[in-house]
Design an enzyme around this catalytic site. Structure first.
Site, PDB file in Angstrom:
ATOM      1  N   ARG A  51       0.837  -1.216   0.000  1.00 25.52           N
ATOM      2  CA  ARG A  51       0.000   0.000   0.000  1.00 25.52           C
ATOM      3  C   ARG A  51       0.868   1.261   0.000  1.00 25.52           C
ATOM      4  O   ARG A  51       0.507   2.277  -0.567  1.00 25.52           O
ATOM      5  CB  ARG A  51      -0.860   0.030   1.265  1.00 25.52           C
ATOM      6  CG  ARG A  51      -2.042  -0.911   1.196  1.00 25.52           C
ATOM      7  CD  ARG A  51      -3.102  -0.481   2.218  1.00 25.52           C
ATOM      8  NE  ARG A  51      -4.242  -1.365   2.167  1.00 25.52           N
ATOM      9  CZ  ARG A  51      -4.391  -2.421   2.961  1.00 25.52           C
ATOM     10  NH1 ARG A  51      -3.490  -2.704   3.878  1.00 25.52           N
ATOM     11  NH2 ARG A  51      -5.455  -3.190   2.845  1.00 25.52           N
ATOM     12  N   LYS A 157       2.638 -19.057   5.759  1.00 28.23           N
ATOM     13  CA  LYS A 157       1.782 -19.540   6.832  1.00 28.23           C
ATOM     14  C   LYS A 157       1.272 -18.356   7.653  1.00 28.23           C
ATOM     15  O   LYS A 157       1.923 -17.317   7.603  1.00 28.23           O
ATOM     16  CB  LYS A 157       2.518 -20.564   7.692  1.00 28.23           C
ATOM     17  CG  LYS A 157       3.564 -19.963   8.641  1.00 28.23           C
ATOM     18  CD  LYS A 157       4.041 -20.975   9.620  1.00 28.23           C
ATOM     19  CE  LYS A 157       3.435 -20.782  10.966  1.00 28.23           C
ATOM     20  NZ  LYS A 157       4.183 -19.904  11.869  1.00 28.23           N
ATOM     21  N   LYS A 191      14.735 -26.275   5.295  1.00 29.13           N
ATOM     22  CA  LYS A 191      15.979 -26.398   6.062  1.00 29.13           C
ATOM     23  C   LYS A 191      16.761 -27.608   5.564  1.00 29.13           C
ATOM     24  O   LYS A 191      16.202 -28.697   5.419  1.00 29.13           O
ATOM     25  CB  LYS A 191      15.678 -26.563   7.564  1.00 29.13           C
ATOM     26  CG  LYS A 191      15.142 -25.291   8.218  1.00 29.13           C
ATOM     27  CD  LYS A 191      14.919 -25.517   9.711  1.00 29.13           C
ATOM     28  CE  LYS A 191      14.156 -24.373  10.354  1.00 29.13           C
ATOM     29  NZ  LYS A 191      14.946 -23.196  10.667  1.00 29.13           N
ATOM     30  N   GLU A 225      12.680 -22.385  21.901  1.00 32.66           N
ATOM     31  CA  GLU A 225      13.242 -21.052  21.649  1.00 32.66           C
ATOM     32  C   GLU A 225      13.519 -20.389  22.987  1.00 32.66           C
ATOM     33  O   GLU A 225      12.730 -20.547  23.931  1.00 32.66           O
ATOM     34  CB  GLU A 225      12.257 -20.205  20.833  1.00 32.66           C
ATOM     35  CG  GLU A 225      12.128 -20.698  19.417  1.00 32.66           C
ATOM     36  CD  GLU A 225      11.137 -19.900  18.593  1.00 32.66           C
ATOM     37  OE1 GLU A 225      11.474 -19.542  17.473  1.00 32.66           O
ATOM     38  OE2 GLU A 225      10.018 -19.644  19.090  1.00 32.66           O
ATOM     39  N   ASP A 244       1.109 -22.149  15.742  1.00 33.70           N
ATOM     40  CA  ASP A 244       2.311 -21.480  15.245  1.00 33.70           C
ATOM     41  C   ASP A 244       3.403 -22.489  14.865  1.00 33.70           C
ATOM     42  O   ASP A 244       4.131 -22.281  13.898  1.00 33.70           O
ATOM     43  CB  ASP A 244       2.825 -20.527  16.338  1.00 33.70           C
ATOM     44  CG  ASP A 244       3.935 -19.619  15.848  1.00 33.70           C
ATOM     45  OD1 ASP A 244       3.779 -19.051  14.753  1.00 33.70           O
ATOM     46  OD2 ASP A 244       4.953 -19.491  16.550  1.00 33.70           O
ATOM     47  N   HIS A 249       5.213 -26.879  11.242  1.00 33.00           N
ATOM     48  CA  HIS A 249       6.621 -27.295  11.255  1.00 33.00           C
ATOM     49  C   HIS A 249       6.823 -28.670  11.907  1.00 33.00           C
ATOM     50  O   HIS A 249       7.498 -29.534  11.367  1.00 33.00           O
ATOM     51  CB  HIS A 249       7.475 -26.275  12.011  1.00 33.00           C
ATOM     52  CG  HIS A 249       7.302 -24.865  11.540  1.00 33.00           C
ATOM     53  ND1 HIS A 249       7.070 -24.543  10.229  1.00 33.00           N
ATOM     54  CD2 HIS A 249       7.323 -23.680  12.204  1.00 33.00           C
ATOM     55  CE1 HIS A 249       6.965 -23.227  10.103  1.00 33.00           C
ATOM     56  NE2 HIS A 249       7.112 -22.676  11.287  1.00 33.00           N
TER      57      HIS A 249
HETATM   58  C1  BG6 Z   1       7.744 -19.348  12.675  1.00 36.67           C
HETATM   59  C2  BG6 Z   1       6.928 -19.013  13.888  1.00 36.67           C
HETATM   60  O1  BG6 Z   1       6.966 -20.017  11.717  1.00 36.67           O
HETATM   61  O2  BG6 Z   1       8.828 -20.184  13.061  1.00 36.67           O
HETATM   62  C3  BG6 Z   1       7.779 -18.330  14.929  1.00 36.67           C
HETATM   63  O3  BG6 Z   1       5.860 -18.173  13.524  1.00 36.67           O
HETATM   64  C4  BG6 Z   1       8.995 -19.164  15.251  1.00 36.67           C
HETATM   65  O4  BG6 Z   1       7.039 -18.071  16.113  1.00 36.67           O
HETATM   66  C5  BG6 Z   1       9.717 -19.576  13.977  1.00 36.67           C
HETATM   67  O5  BG6 Z   1       9.851 -18.363  16.052  1.00 36.67           O
HETATM   68  C6  BG6 Z   1      10.813 -20.568  14.270  1.00 36.67           C
HETATM   69  O6  BG6 Z   1      11.565 -20.764  13.110  1.00 36.67           O
HETATM   70  P1  BG6 Z   1      13.094 -21.203  13.203  1.00 36.67           P
HETATM   71  O7  BG6 Z   1      13.492 -21.407  11.794  1.00 36.67           O
HETATM   72  O8  BG6 Z   1      13.810 -20.057  13.875  1.00 36.67           O
HETATM   73  O9  BG6 Z   1      13.116 -22.438  14.032  1.00 36.67           O
END
Ligand code: BG6
Length: 511
Positions: A51, A157, A191, A225, A244, A249
């Site tokens: 935008r 996503k 990855k 994390e 998430d 994942h």
């Molecule tokens: C994202 C999530 O898809 O993946 C995040 O929305 C998360 O919350 C991230 O931190 C983790 O990705 P990676 O590659 O750092 O493990």
């Protein structure tokens, strides 16, 4: 980076949400890395869109700044040359005419740069609320038409927020775009180490014969994390750890670990096998959710003298929020290979370290001949480290030198960092390149996305509708709620507490 023998045809790449974070942190640095490696098409126009009103020059300047800040490339001398491939076109998605204007701009760039065919990728790096309206606008302007060149749509996503939402989004997309045109990103699939799961399993004769219920005791997957939601509180409130990380994942990782060998490395052959795993996940009934799915939320704590806010104190978060920042599940895959083998997965924010790994725990020997030092029922483990310190480690028992037969656990390991000439590309590099060559192997197919939502749905419903299922508080910096340990019902067995470095000795963790 290898793995793609397809020729990368001349094309245009349009990135919606070009002023956003994902484009600056991931897409631009990845495109730059591909340029440095000479992997981009000879003639390519990258058109940022959004935008915001910007000139080409202003857009180029802000992308140069972003690449300098976020690129992991040592050689930044080619950033200006790369930026000459960048252009900008303002598009307000709610204005139908803007898509016509975009169409004209793309046409003129195509002629100006002598790109030839009308091959175009549209990348939706925008808030999910625009995932229906932008593809509709593109289609209304004829930008989904493949008569004079292919058209692809990359969707970030989350693909929906639940089963119904994902179905609705898919129905809307498929009105104008066919499945071959839609590339659903799950960056974990990009990855290197996630792809290596398949290579480890299917290019070595020593693992596959043991890779089943006869020899595997249980499988454990952790994605931790060591930071909180930061500035993403607003987004995270509507998401939580289950949506998430788990729905996408972690379940993708499960499907690669558990899949049958595909007949070839063709995209469909691989995706046909991974989807079968997701379709074989034993459904968890809503009344059982409380005992096999644990949710938690980090609360304030002190880490090395520093005060860490609890989740409810984060910006954009409801002070009475029940959104989970930690999720742990126990489940089964109902097929011949995995019948009876429990899978344990967990993920969380503000855990002690950032790490993603899968641990295959093998069954013990049928008879203990030797006295083992320390109790160990599943001594043999294969640890597949996704990140950081990417690699693989095998644990096994050996005789301790000296009198008698004392036995101790030792390990053999491989770290990618030992290969000094190997650079691990960012997941987005691989995924962007694959989309340019039309290879959808590492993109999620709709049946897999739906199967994952279907599995998650009863957990989402139970957590939403049943306030008696607790949201356990856990101090930021800990391994999540203690109660998650009870998911692993075997005596003297618990989750691994991995360190940043890939090692079997958890006592040496420097967090
Ligand atoms: C994202 C999530 O898809 O993946 C995040 O929305 C998360 O919350 C991230 O931190 C983790 O990705 P990676 O590659 O750092 O493990």
């Amino acid at each position: 980076m290898k793995g793609n023998n397809n020729k990368t045809e001349n094309q245009l790449l349009v990135i919606f949400g070009a002023t956003g974070d994902l484009n600056k942190r991931k897409l631009m640095p990845s495109l730059y890395a591909l340029d440095v490696l000479n992997l981009l098409p000879e003639k390519l126009a990258i058109v940022g869109s959004g935008r915001t009103v910007l000139t080409d020059e202003e857009f180029r300047h802000s992308m140069i700044v972003a690449i300098r800040e976020f690129s992991k490339e040592k050689d930044l001398s080619k950033v200006e040359a790369f930026a000459s491939r960048l252009f900008y076109q303002t598009v307000n998605p709610s204005k139908v005419d803007d898509f016509q204007i975009l169409n004209k701009r793309l046409e003129s760039l195509r002629e100006q740069l002598e790109i030839g065919s009308q091959n175009i990728i549209f990348y939706l790096s925008t808030p999910p609320s625009l995932y229906e309206i932008i593809p509709q606008g593109l289609a209304a302007a004829g930008l989904n038409n493949e008569e004079k060149g292919w058209k692809r749509l990359i969707v970030e996503k989350p693909f929906g927020y639940d089963l119904e939402g994902a179905e609705k989004l898919n129905t809307s997309l498929q009105k104008n775009w066919n499945e071959e045109q839609i590339f659903r990103i799950d960056h974990y699939l990009g990855k290197e180490t996630v792809q290596n799961v398949m290579v480890t399993r299917f290019s070595n004769g020593i693992f596959e014969p043991l890779w089943n219920r006869n020899f595997i005791h249980h499988v454990e997957i952790t994605s931790a994390e060591n930071f909180g939601v930061g500035q993403r509180g607003g987004y995270y409130e509507g998401s939580g750890a289950l949506r998430d990380m788990v729905q996408n994942h972690l379940l993708q990782l499960v499907s690669l670990i558990a899949m049958e060998p595909p007949a070839s490395i063709d995209a469909n052959a691989i995706r046909n096998e991974t989807v079968k795993v997701l379709q074989s996940l034993r459904p968890i009934s809503e009344d059982k959710v409380g005992s096999v799915a644990i949710r938690g939320q980090y609360v304030e704590s002190q880490i090395q003298g520093a005060h860490i806010k609890g989740y409810r104190e984060e910006a954009g978060v409801d002070p009475a929020s029940k959104t989970e920042t930690f999720a742990a599940l126990k489940f089964y895959i109902d097929n011949w290979r995995w019948g009876g083998v429990p899978f344990y997965i967990r993920t969380g924010k503000h855990l002690p370290t950032k790490v993603t790994e899968a641990v295959i725990h093998f069954k013990p020997t049928p008879h203990h001949l030797f006295a083992q030092k320390g109790s160990c029922d599943t001594c043999n483990q294969l640890i597949i480290r996704i990140q950081p310190d990417e690699g693989i480690l095998i644990r096994f028992a050996m005789k301790t030198p000296g009198a008698g037969f004392r036995v101790e656990n030792v390990s053999m390991d491989f770290h990618y960092s030992d290969l000094s000439n190997v650079r691990i590309p960012d997941a987005y590099e691989r995924l962007l390149l694959d989309s340019m060559t039309g290879d959808s192997t590492l993109y999620a197919r709709i049946d897999a996305v739906m199967a994952a939502w279907k599995f998650i749905a009863p957990i989402q419903n139970a957590w939403k509708n049943n306030p008696e299922i607790p949201v356990y508080g856990y101090p930021a910096g800990s391994w999540g709620p203690d109660v998650a340990d009870n998911l692993i019902e075997e005596p003297e067995m618990t989750w691994r507490h991995p360190c940043a470095a890939l090692t079997s000795d958890e006592n040496f963790c420097k967090l």
